[in-house]
Scaffold this motif. Sequence first.
Motif, PDB file in Angstrom:
ATOM      1  N   ILE A   1       0.848  -1.188   0.000  1.00  0.00           N
ATOM      2  CA  ILE A   1       0.000   0.000   0.000  1.00  0.00           C
ATOM      3  C   ILE A   1       0.883   1.236   0.000  1.00  0.00           C
ATOM      4  O   ILE A   1       1.829   1.340   0.772  1.00  0.00           O
ATOM      5  CB  ILE A   1      -0.913   0.041   1.250  1.00  0.00           C
ATOM      6  N   GLY A   2       0.574   2.181  -0.859  1.00  0.00           N
ATOM      7  CA  GLY A   2       1.315   3.429  -0.880  1.00  0.00           C
ATOM      8  C   GLY A   2       0.377   4.605  -1.015  1.00  0.00           C
ATOM      9  O   GLY A   2      -0.828   4.438  -1.233  1.00  0.00           O
ATOM     10  N   ASN A   3       0.917   5.787  -0.893  1.00  0.00           N
ATOM     11  CA  ASN A   3       0.141   7.006  -1.033  1.00  0.00           C
ATOM     12  C   ASN A   3      -0.017   7.268  -2.528  1.00  0.00           C
ATOM     13  O   ASN A   3       0.654   8.124  -3.091  1.00  0.00           O
ATOM     14  CB  ASN A   3       0.870   8.154  -0.335  1.00  0.00           C
ATOM     15  N   VAL A   4      -0.922   6.517  -3.173  1.00  0.00           N
ATOM     16  CA  VAL A   4      -0.980   6.498  -4.633  1.00  0.00           C
ATOM     17  C   VAL A   4      -1.773   7.650  -5.233  1.00  0.00           C
ATOM     18  O   VAL A   4      -1.741   7.867  -6.432  1.00  0.00           O
ATOM     19  CB  VAL A   4      -1.567   5.161  -5.149  1.00  0.00           C
TER      20      VAL A   4
ATOM     21  N   THR B   1      19.166   2.467  -7.937  1.00  0.00           N
ATOM     22  CA  THR B   1      20.158   1.605  -8.587  1.00  0.00           C
ATOM     23  C   THR B   1      19.758   0.132  -8.633  1.00  0.00           C
ATOM     24  O   THR B   1      20.379  -0.642  -9.360  1.00  0.00           O
ATOM     25  CB  THR B   1      21.520   1.726  -7.879  1.00  0.00           C
ATOM     26  N   ASP B   2      18.744  -0.259  -7.862  1.00  0.00           N
ATOM     27  CA  ASP B   2      18.355  -1.674  -7.827  1.00  0.00           C
ATOM     28  C   ASP B   2      17.250  -1.926  -8.851  1.00  0.00           C
ATOM     29  O   ASP B   2      16.070  -1.725  -8.593  1.00  0.00           O
ATOM     30  CB  ASP B   2      17.882  -2.067  -6.422  1.00  0.00           C
ATOM     31  N   THR B   3      17.653  -2.387 -10.038  1.00  0.00           N
ATOM     32  CA  THR B   3      16.683  -2.612 -11.112  1.00  0.00           C
ATOM     33  C   THR B   3      15.713  -3.747 -10.780  1.00  0.00           C
ATOM     34  O   THR B   3      14.580  -3.755 -11.255  1.00  0.00           O
ATOM     35  CB  THR B   3      17.402  -2.935 -12.430  1.00  0.00           C
ATOM     36  N   VAL B   4      16.163  -4.697  -9.968  1.00  0.00           N
ATOM     37  CA  VAL B   4      15.289  -5.811  -9.583  1.00  0.00           C
ATOM     38  C   VAL B   4      14.123  -5.287  -8.743  1.00  0.00           C
ATOM     39  O   VAL B   4      12.959  -5.633  -8.968  1.00  0.00           O
ATOM     40  CB  VAL B   4      16.073  -6.881  -8.793  1.00  0.00           C
ATOM     41  N   TYR B   5      14.436  -4.408  -7.778  1.00  0.00           N
ATOM     42  CA  TYR B   5      13.370  -3.840  -6.949  1.00  0.00           C
ATOM     43  C   TYR B   5      12.458  -2.936  -7.779  1.00  0.00           C
ATOM     44  O   TYR B   5      11.239  -2.972  -7.622  1.00  0.00           O
ATOM     45  CB  TYR B   5      13.929  -3.037  -5.772  1.00  0.00           C
ATOM     46  N   ILE B   6      13.037  -2.148  -8.682  1.00  0.00           N
ATOM     47  CA  ILE B   6      12.238  -1.251  -9.522  1.00  0.00           C
ATOM     48  C   ILE B   6      11.229  -2.058 -10.339  1.00  0.00           C
ATOM     49  O   ILE B   6      10.050  -1.711 -10.422  1.00  0.00           O
ATOM     50  CB  ILE B   6      13.143  -0.419 -10.455  1.00  0.00           C
ATOM     51  N   GLN B   7      11.695  -3.160 -10.924  1.00  0.00           N
ATOM     52  CA  GLN B   7      10.802  -4.008 -11.710  1.00  0.00           C
ATOM     53  C   GLN B   7       9.726  -4.632 -10.822  1.00  0.00           C
ATOM     54  O   GLN B   7       8.552  -4.692 -11.201  1.00  0.00           O
ATOM     55  CB  GLN B   7      11.606  -5.110 -12.414  1.00  0.00           C
ATOM     56  N   PHE B   8      10.120  -5.082  -9.638  1.00  0.00           N
ATOM     57  CA  PHE B   8       9.183  -5.671  -8.677  1.00  0.00           C
ATOM     58  C   PHE B   8       8.106  -4.654  -8.287  1.00  0.00           C
ATOM     59  O   PHE B   8       6.918  -4.960  -8.270  1.00  0.00           O
ATOM     60  CB  PHE B   8       9.961  -6.131  -7.442  1.00  0.00           C
TER      61      PHE B   8
ATOM     62  N   GLN C   1       5.733  -3.938 -11.237  1.00  0.00           N
ATOM     63  CA  GLN C   1       4.802  -5.047 -11.461  1.00  0.00           C
ATOM     64  C   GLN C   1       3.665  -5.020 -10.445  1.00  0.00           C
ATOM     65  O   GLN C   1       2.506  -5.259 -10.782  1.00  0.00           O
ATOM     66  CB  GLN C   1       5.548  -6.376 -11.392  1.00  0.00           C
ATOM     67  N   ASN C   2       4.009  -4.715  -9.190  1.00  0.00           N
ATOM     68  CA  ASN C   2       2.985  -4.637  -8.155  1.00  0.00           C
ATOM     69  C   ASN C   2       2.043  -3.461  -8.379  1.00  0.00           C
ATOM     70  O   ASN C   2       0.833  -3.573  -8.172  1.00  0.00           O
ATOM     71  CB  ASN C   2       3.638  -4.545  -6.772  1.00  0.00           C
ATOM     72  N   ALA C   3       2.590  -2.325  -8.824  1.00  0.00           N
ATOM     73  CA  ALA C   3       1.763  -1.155  -9.099  1.00  0.00           C
ATOM     74  C   ALA C   3       0.813  -1.434 -10.263  1.00  0.00           C
ATOM     75  O   ALA C   3      -0.382  -1.109 -10.204  1.00  0.00           O
ATOM     76  CB  ALA C   3       2.642   0.054  -9.415  1.00  0.00           C
ATOM     77  N   LEU C   4       1.326  -2.074 -11.313  1.00  0.00           N
ATOM     78  CA  LEU C   4       0.492  -2.402 -12.464  1.00  0.00           C
ATOM     79  C   LEU C   4      -0.593  -3.403 -12.085  1.00  0.00           C
ATOM     80  O   LEU C   4      -1.731  -3.310 -12.543  1.00  0.00           O
ATOM     81  CB  LEU C   4       1.356  -2.958 -13.599  1.00  0.00           C
ATOM     82  N   SER C   5      -0.231  -4.369 -11.238  1.00  0.00           N
ATOM     83  CA  SER C   5      -1.207  -5.350 -10.770  1.00  0.00           C
ATOM     84  C   SER C   5      -2.332  -4.672  -9.996  1.00  0.00           C
ATOM     85  O   SER C   5      -3.512  -4.968 -10.193  1.00  0.00           O
ATOM     86  CB  SER C   5      -0.517  -6.400  -9.889  1.00  0.00           C
ATOM     87  N   PHE C   6      -1.958  -3.728  -9.122  1.00  0.00           N
ATOM     88  CA  PHE C   6      -2.955  -3.006  -8.341  1.00  0.00           C
ATOM     89  C   PHE C   6      -3.933  -2.273  -9.246  1.00  0.00           C
ATOM     90  O   PHE C   6      -5.150  -2.413  -9.120  1.00  0.00           O
ATOM     91  CB  PHE C   6      -2.273  -2.009  -7.395  1.00  0.00           C
ATOM     92  N   PHE C   7      -3.401  -1.496 -10.193  1.00  0.00           N
ATOM     93  CA  PHE C   7      -4.268  -0.711 -11.064  1.00  0.00           C
ATOM     94  C   PHE C   7      -5.102  -1.597 -11.987  1.00  0.00           C
ATOM     95  O   PHE C   7      -6.248  -1.275 -12.286  1.00  0.00           O
ATOM     96  CB  PHE C   7      -3.438   0.291 -11.871  1.00  0.00           C
TER      97      PHE C   7
END
Length: 199
Positions: free
Chosen positions: A84-87, A121-128, A131-137
């Motif tokens: 959950i974030g302040n979306v 700098t962490d591309t793995v976290y950025i992708q993760f 993906q979670n943001a896209l899943s939510f929307f």
Amino acid sequence: MLEQVQYERFISLMPKDISISFKEAVKEKARFIVLKKGETLFDEHSKNNKAYYILKGSCVRYIITPSGDEKAIFFHTEDFLPIIGNVYVRSQNSSVSYLIKANENTEVLEIDLSIQEPIKTDTVYIQFAMQNALSFFSIQNQIQNHLIGLSKEDFSRWLMKEYSFIFQRFHSKDIASFMGVTPTWLSLLKRKLAKKQSP
């Protein structure tokens, strides 16, 4: 700073190849929060740059009407969109505000996103995270489309089939509020649908 048990629970949620620098930054900056049922996690006026991971429990996102009424608009559990974030961005033209409340006693990890360097700098976290943001929307959009496009009865039937846990985990008044019906109407409909399913 997270205790070792809390840290390990968080790492279990992350991709295995996430960077060591990110892990260390999270361990130092993250905070373990225990919310009691009904407590607010954050609201529209919370001036923070943080993300929240539900480890155990559930939360409801509400909008607050100009008259002060709380209306449920989405649901989160440890297994269903737990991040959950302040979306929403505050708008001068908005007539409503929002907040997130614990639906039950809930354990949450608060991640301070001010740890800019490891995040950038962490591309793995950025992708993760993406993906979670896209899943939510995507899920939110699908549910809202069905809510608008179907009759109340057909929507209830669809929601019970696709997301039955909502009816098991959340209060009828919040589900009714989300659907735009009264709790009594929803109760009568559930009985009607139960009778149709019984032999």
